[in-house]
Design an enzyme around this catalytic site. Structure first.
Site, PDB file in Angstrom:
ATOM      1  N   GLY A  82      -9.166   4.253   1.880  1.00 49.89           N
ATOM      2  CA  GLY A  82      -9.301   3.634   3.199  1.00 49.89           C
ATOM      3  C   GLY A  82     -10.707   3.779   3.708  1.00 49.89           C
ATOM      4  O   GLY A  82     -11.573   4.338   3.029  1.00 49.89           O
ATOM      5  N   GLU A 104     -11.384  -3.025   1.407  1.00 48.66           N
ATOM      6  CA  GLU A 104     -11.143  -1.678   0.880  1.00 48.66           C
ATOM      7  C   GLU A 104     -10.464  -1.746  -0.484  1.00 48.66           C
ATOM      8  O   GLU A 104     -10.786  -0.992  -1.402  1.00 48.66           O
ATOM      9  CB  GLU A 104     -10.259  -0.877   1.854  1.00 48.66           C
ATOM     10  N   GLU A 164     -11.955  -0.183  -3.905  1.00 49.51           N
ATOM     11  CA  GLU A 164     -11.287   0.917  -4.601  1.00 49.51           C
ATOM     12  C   GLU A 164     -10.766   0.514  -5.978  1.00 49.51           C
ATOM     13  O   GLU A 164     -10.653   1.348  -6.869  1.00 49.51           O
ATOM     14  CB  GLU A 164     -10.111   1.441  -3.755  1.00 49.51           C
ATOM     15  N   PRO A 216      -3.251  11.991  18.288  1.00 50.32           N
ATOM     16  CA  PRO A 216      -4.587  12.348  18.773  1.00 50.32           C
ATOM     17  C   PRO A 216      -5.283  13.369  17.875  1.00 50.32           C
ATOM     18  O   PRO A 216      -6.516  13.458  17.878  1.00 50.32           O
ATOM     19  CB  PRO A 216      -4.312  12.946  20.151  1.00 50.32           C
ATOM     20  N   GLU A 238     -13.595   9.644  -7.199  1.00 54.11           N
ATOM     21  CA  GLU A 238     -12.581   9.761  -8.225  1.00 54.11           C
ATOM     22  C   GLU A 238     -11.266   9.177  -7.707  1.00 54.11           C
ATOM     23  O   GLU A 238     -10.855   9.459  -6.578  1.00 54.11           O
ATOM     24  CB  GLU A 238     -12.387  11.240  -8.583  1.00 54.11           C
TER      25      GLU A 238
END
Lengths: 227, 227
Positions: A44, A60, A64, A83, A114
């Site tokens: 992410g 993303e 990846e 929060p 990795e």
DNA sequence: GACCTTATCGTCATAGTGACATTAATCGAC
DNA sequence: GTCGATTAATGTCACTATGACGATAAGGTC
């Protein structure tokens, strides 16, 4: 309506699922930085200034896996905003689920970190992943399981052309159950619009040649397959 | 993973649905400020510093309706983050769906803004609501429709004790279809854990006294009711 | 060609559903 | 109090979908 506007960082996280070695596996990356340095996490990153949420998820995914998002079924999962989910700062993350056939390269993406496929069963513990990612993964897996019931989405785990048996293996692995091959065959071939025969056959699974199918046009199964 | 952290404002918006006058209606508020001043919008507001997403949704619900969230079924819907969804600034909104029985006061909340129930059918146009709220409403309505199929959630639109006919009216109104009363009765009373008889009856709908039920403990219906 | 493997088709009992009839229990009008 | 209107609840029947399992088909391997 409140008008205050506290600073919040928005991230996009991915639950990338595939079926490998007859197990449901998720893509994980090892974190290089604190917090949780050295631990496994979901891939992410931060939402960029001029980017839609779905665009960020696609980006993303590309970073990846090295694969464009048309190799995946990609859908929004949910958002998580406790929060204190990130000790550094206030963050809200929008999670996406991506389903892929096993074709994508084992793990190596263009990104430096990795990365590794791990069976989701091994990631069930709350502390198996950084942040609240174990929760997100659980929700993603549950979404995938549920969607197999009433959509043709199991095909997203298969190559473009696949046999009924290969499709059944997806259901068995994702749901963790055994399914009668004959009843399953009757059900999926009898559900209008689920499967389109290509005309070709294959013997890659051994035994009598099996017909190859492409996924059809329907988006929901009526009636659904049931767990 | 990108490390940039552009400023984003996070808001929480609500799709509050109820069945009034045999129509599915949504709670709308009239905007006092630009942009979209004077137009109708979904209730919502900014996420506060120490607030979870669900907490923010409950708080907004209380502010807009004057009712605590235990009067509602409240669940996260989806997030929306088009870079230009708000002309003032970059925002991401996390939408929630709240389902309520008609009991809550018609509309008057503790919040100052003018609020009104409006039939969702009247809000279908893309420009019927400010921002991308028409899209969010559509998604919320679709979520509600889908959930009636495989969960006992229709009961969230009913008072705590209700008759089979009252429950059926919810399905008819939300789905926009007619349902055979006898088959429906057989189905819902026969689905284990859906309905728990209270022992009492009522004649508030006229005719022969109808048994009153409370919603049971099951969270999913097997097999589902189908549209 | 025998045999193993998997695919595909078929059978049968049962459960679930749509369409529709019938009976039951209240209310209001007279 | 009786009648009729109204809605609730139960029942019937045909058809479809499903689970459990048998039987046959069509390739491979040796």
């Amino acid at each position: 309506m409140s008008t205050a506007r506290p600073p919040v960082a928005v991230t996009v996280d991915l639950v990338v699922l595939t079926v490998r070695d007859d197990r449901l596996q998720a893509l994980t990356v090892r974190r290089g930085e604190e917090p949780f340095a050295g631990e496994w996490a979901l891939p992410g990153g931060f939402l960029q200034p001029d980017e839609d949420l779905a665009t960020a998820a696609s980006r993303e995914l590309l970073e990846e896996t090295g694969l464009t998002s048309d190799h995946f079924h990609l859908e929004q999962l949910a958002s998580y905003g406790d929060p204190h989910r990130d000790p550094r700062m206030r963050t809200v993350t929008v999670a996406y689920v991506a389903l892929a056939a096993d074709l994508p390269t084992p793990t190596a993406g263009s990104d430096a970190a990795e990365a590794r496929w791990q069976p989701v069963a091994d990631l069930a513990a709350d502390d198996a992943l950084a942040f609240d990612h174990a929760t997100i993964l659980r929700d993603g897996v549950e979404r995938a399981r549920a969607k197999l019931e009433y959509t043709p989405l199991a095909a997203a785990f298969c190559p473009p052309e696949f046999t009924v048996t290969e499709l059944r293996r997806v259901y068995e692995v994702v749901w963790g159950v055994e399914i009668d091959p004959r009843n399953f065959h009757r059900k999926v071939t009898g559900t209008d619009g689920f499967l389109e025969p290509t005309g070709a056959t294959t013997t890659r699974d051994g035994g009598r040649p099996a017909r190859l199918y492409r996924v059809g046009a329907v988006r929901t199964l009526h009636p659904p397959l049931m767990r």
